[in-house]
Motif scaffolding. Structure first.
Motif, PDB file in Angstrom:
ATOM      1  N   LEU A   1     -24.638  98.319 -21.345  1.00 18.94           N
ATOM      2  CA  LEU A   1     -24.986  99.446 -20.473  1.00 18.94           C
ATOM      3  C   LEU A   1     -23.739 100.211 -20.052  1.00 18.94           C
ATOM      4  O   LEU A   1     -23.749 101.444 -19.964  1.00 18.94           O
ATOM      5  N   THR A   2     -22.657  99.473 -19.827  1.00 16.66           N
ATOM      6  CA  THR A   2     -21.398 100.117 -19.450  1.00 16.66           C
ATOM      7  C   THR A   2     -20.856 100.962 -20.600  1.00 16.66           C
ATOM      8  O   THR A   2     -20.380 102.085 -20.391  1.00 16.66           O
ATOM      9  N   GLU A   3     -20.933 100.433 -21.811  1.00  9.54           N
ATOM     10  CA  GLU A   3     -20.469 101.187 -22.980  1.00  9.54           C
ATOM     11  C   GLU A   3     -21.328 102.424 -23.201  1.00  9.54           C
ATOM     12  O   GLU A   3     -20.817 103.494 -23.558  1.00  9.54           O
ATOM     13  N   LEU A   4     -22.643 102.290 -23.005  1.00 10.21           N
ATOM     14  CA  LEU A   4     -23.522 103.454 -23.125  1.00 10.21           C
ATOM     15  C   LEU A   4     -23.115 104.518 -22.120  1.00 10.21           C
ATOM     16  O   LEU A   4     -23.022 105.710 -22.456  1.00 10.21           O
ATOM     17  N   GLY A   5     -22.849 104.099 -20.892  1.00 12.12           N
ATOM     18  CA  GLY A   5     -22.404 105.060 -19.886  1.00 12.12           C
ATOM     19  C   GLY A   5     -21.119 105.753 -20.287  1.00 12.12           C
ATOM     20  O   GLY A   5     -20.968 106.973 -20.114  1.00 12.12           O
ATOM     21  N   ALA A   6     -20.180 104.992 -20.859  1.00 16.42           N
ATOM     22  CA  ALA A   6     -18.896 105.573 -21.271  1.00 16.42           C
ATOM     23  C   ALA A   6     -19.086 106.609 -22.371  1.00 16.42           C
ATOM     24  O   ALA A   6     -18.429 107.662 -22.378  1.00 16.42           O
ATOM     25  N   VAL A   7     -19.993 106.330 -23.318  1.00 14.63           N
ATOM     26  CA  VAL A   7     -20.249 107.286 -24.399  1.00 14.63           C
ATOM     27  C   VAL A   7     -20.889 108.557 -23.840  1.00 14.63           C
ATOM     28  O   VAL A   7     -20.565 109.675 -24.265  1.00 14.63           O
ATOM     29  N   LEU A   8     -21.774 108.408 -22.879  1.00 13.54           N
ATOM     30  CA  LEU A   8     -22.413 109.574 -22.276  1.00 13.54           C
ATOM     31  C   LEU A   8     -21.395 110.410 -21.503  1.00 13.54           C
ATOM     32  O   LEU A   8     -21.450 111.647 -21.518  1.00 13.54           O
ATOM     33  N   VAL A   9     -20.448 109.734 -20.850  1.00 17.40           N
ATOM     34  CA  VAL A   9     -19.381 110.462 -20.164  1.00 17.40           C
ATOM     35  C   VAL A   9     -18.525 111.209 -21.180  1.00 17.40           C
ATOM     36  O   VAL A   9     -18.184 112.388 -20.989  1.00 17.40           O
ATOM     37  N   ALA A  10     -18.180 110.529 -22.277  1.00 20.36           N
ATOM     38  CA  ALA A  10     -17.380 111.173 -23.326  1.00 20.36           C
ATOM     39  C   ALA A  10     -18.122 112.353 -23.942  1.00 20.36           C
ATOM     40  O   ALA A  10     -17.500 113.315 -24.409  1.00 20.36           O
ATOM     41  N   SER A  11     -19.457 112.298 -23.919  1.00 20.93           N
ATOM     42  CA  SER A  11     -20.285 113.392 -24.427  1.00 20.93           C
ATOM     43  C   SER A  11     -20.494 114.475 -23.378  1.00 20.93           C
ATOM     44  O   SER A  11     -21.258 115.423 -23.603  1.00 20.93           O
ATOM     45  N   ARG A  12     -19.869 114.311 -22.209  1.00 16.36           N
ATOM     46  CA  ARG A  12     -19.958 115.261 -21.091  1.00 16.36           C
ATOM     47  C   ARG A  12     -21.371 115.362 -20.515  1.00 16.36           C
ATOM     48  O   ARG A  12     -21.767 116.406 -20.007  1.00 16.36           O
TER      49      ARG A  12
ATOM     50  N   LEU B   1     -22.841 113.768 -17.733  1.00 14.68           N
ATOM     51  CA  LEU B   1     -22.668 112.916 -16.568  1.00 14.68           C
ATOM     52  C   LEU B   1     -24.005 112.512 -15.959  1.00 14.68           C
ATOM     53  O   LEU B   1     -24.164 111.386 -15.473  1.00 14.68           O
ATOM     54  N   ASP B   2     -24.959 113.439 -15.970  1.00 14.38           N
ATOM     55  CA  ASP B   2     -26.263 113.127 -15.390  1.00 14.38           C
ATOM     56  C   ASP B   2     -26.904 111.939 -16.098  1.00 14.38           C
ATOM     57  O   ASP B   2     -27.454 111.041 -15.460  1.00 14.38           O
ATOM     58  N   ALA B   3     -26.839 111.945 -17.430  1.00 14.69           N
ATOM     59  CA  ALA B   3     -27.435 110.844 -18.198  1.00 14.69           C
ATOM     60  C   ALA B   3     -26.653 109.552 -18.014  1.00 14.69           C
ATOM     61  O   ALA B   3     -27.220 108.460 -18.106  1.00 14.69           O
ATOM     62  N   ALA B   4     -25.359 109.651 -17.766  1.00 17.31           N
ATOM     63  CA  ALA B   4     -24.524 108.450 -17.641  1.00 17.31           C
ATOM     64  C   ALA B   4     -24.839 107.651 -16.388  1.00 17.31           C
ATOM     65  O   ALA B   4     -24.621 106.435 -16.355  1.00 17.31           O
TER      66      ALA B   4
END
Length: 350
Positions: free
Chosen positions: A159-170, A172-175
């Motif tokens: 879940l943490t890695e998924l959040g990091a990828v979503l942040v890298a994808s800009r 933030l709401d989804a992260a």
């Protein structure tokens, strides 16, 4: 006495002949010892006994793969699936084949199906997601991490890695959602709480971010990312004393952490403790980092050392031309130095 009854004949072939299962087991053993040709021969023998054996086609695909014949391997694995769509091992073989080929979409399809049959295959999805992320394909990584999270919904690291990828994808709401879920699953994990705090802070949710940073520090008072994150948040709000204390704790925990040292120097400079700010930066002055050089220039400027400040600002600008501040600061320091020289004044603090 009556004669003993004859033993039953095998399901396939002549009495005393090896069964399909025995033939395929022999092929697997041959493949395990590196004899791909023997494995292929055994697979073909199995197909003679049962032309619609999904396992025989899987063995044939594995044999071709071992020999490096990718096209034939793929064709036989596909035939194995046509005969049995739920052949888990074939789904895994095809999924890993497509991973190696960097064909992310079919890899995801086959590994997701394998994970649906056996959740243990969810880790294969994680590896695929990491591969896509490492290749810079954030869109595919995002899709695969999301699929893996469906199979492994309580895996905090995932879940943490998924959040990091979503942040890298800009995004933030989804992260926020996976990071909040991770925090709920591991409330005493400082890394998880600090990651969530960083996203909330980036979204402008300062109070929520502060709460998460403090929860991270409750779990580990020396967690440097939480110390720096909360310090930066409070520094932006003008709470200089507490921010300085947090950065000082971060520097004590990791003296070479740039964000910690820069934050401490800024907090001291804004508090007018210029000697303390300069001391904080002393060990980093030789680092080729534009932010460090710019901050050192700012301290020198406020001490009235305008020529030193100009040199530092210009050095910062040469290190990173994308930063606008060092260039503007250099011009300001140069003008101040020239003015003092023109009027014959002594720089303040000297």
């Amino acid at each position: 006495a009556a004669a003993a009854p004859a033993p039953p004949a095998p399901a396939h072939g002549k009495p005393g002949a090896a069964s399909l299962e025995e033939i395929l087991a022999g092929g697997r053993a041959a493949l395990a010892r590196g004899d791909a040709f023997m494995a292929q021969s055994m697979a073909n023998r199995g197909l003679e006994l049962d032309p619609v054996s999904s396992e025989a086609y899987r063995l044939l695909g594995d044999s071709y793969a071992a020999r490096g014949e990718k096209t034939l391997a793929e064709a036989n694995w596909k035939q194995s699936l046509r005969l049995n769509e739920q052949n888990e091992a074939t789904l895994v073989s095809l999924g890993e084949f497509y991973v190696a080929e960097k064909s992310w979409t079919p890899a995801l399809d086959h590994l997701k199906r394998a994970a649906a049959l056996n959740p243990a295959n969810g880790q294969r999805l994680v590896l695929l997601a990491r591969g896509a992320r490492g290749a810079g394909d954030l869109e595919t990584a995002r899709r695969v991490y999301a699929a893996a999270a469906e199979v492994l919904p309580t895996d905090v690291s995932l879940l943490t890695e998924l959040g990091a990828v979503l942040v890298a994808s800009r995004d933030l709401d989804a992260a926020v959602a996976p990071l909040m879920k991770a925090a709920g699953l591991a409330p005493d994990n400082p890394r998880v709480r600090a990651n969530l705090a960083a996203v909330l802070r980036a979204k402008g949710q300062a109070r929520e971010a502060e709460r998460e940073y403090r929860e991270a520090l409750r779990a580990d008072a020396k967690h440097v990312p939480a110390l720096c994150g909360l310090g930066a948040l409070l520094l932006g709000e003008g709470k200089l004393q507490e921010a300085g204390d947090l950065f000082a704790a971060a520097v004590a925990a990791d003296p070479r952490q740039l964000d910690a040292v820069l934050g401490l120097a800024r907090a001291r400079r804004l508090s007018r403790d210029l000697a303390g700010a300069a001391a904080a930066l002393e060990g980093l002055r030789d680092l080729p980092d534009a932010a460090v050089l710019n901050e050192a220039g700012a301290v020198a400027y406020e001490q009235g050392h305008y020529e030193d400040a100009r040199v530092l600002f210009e050095s910062a600008a040469s290190r990173d031309a994308s930063l606008p501040e060092p260039k503007a600061n250099a011009a300001k320091a140069k003008a101040a130095a020239e003015f003092l020289k023109a009027v014959g004044a002594t720089p303040p603090g000297i």
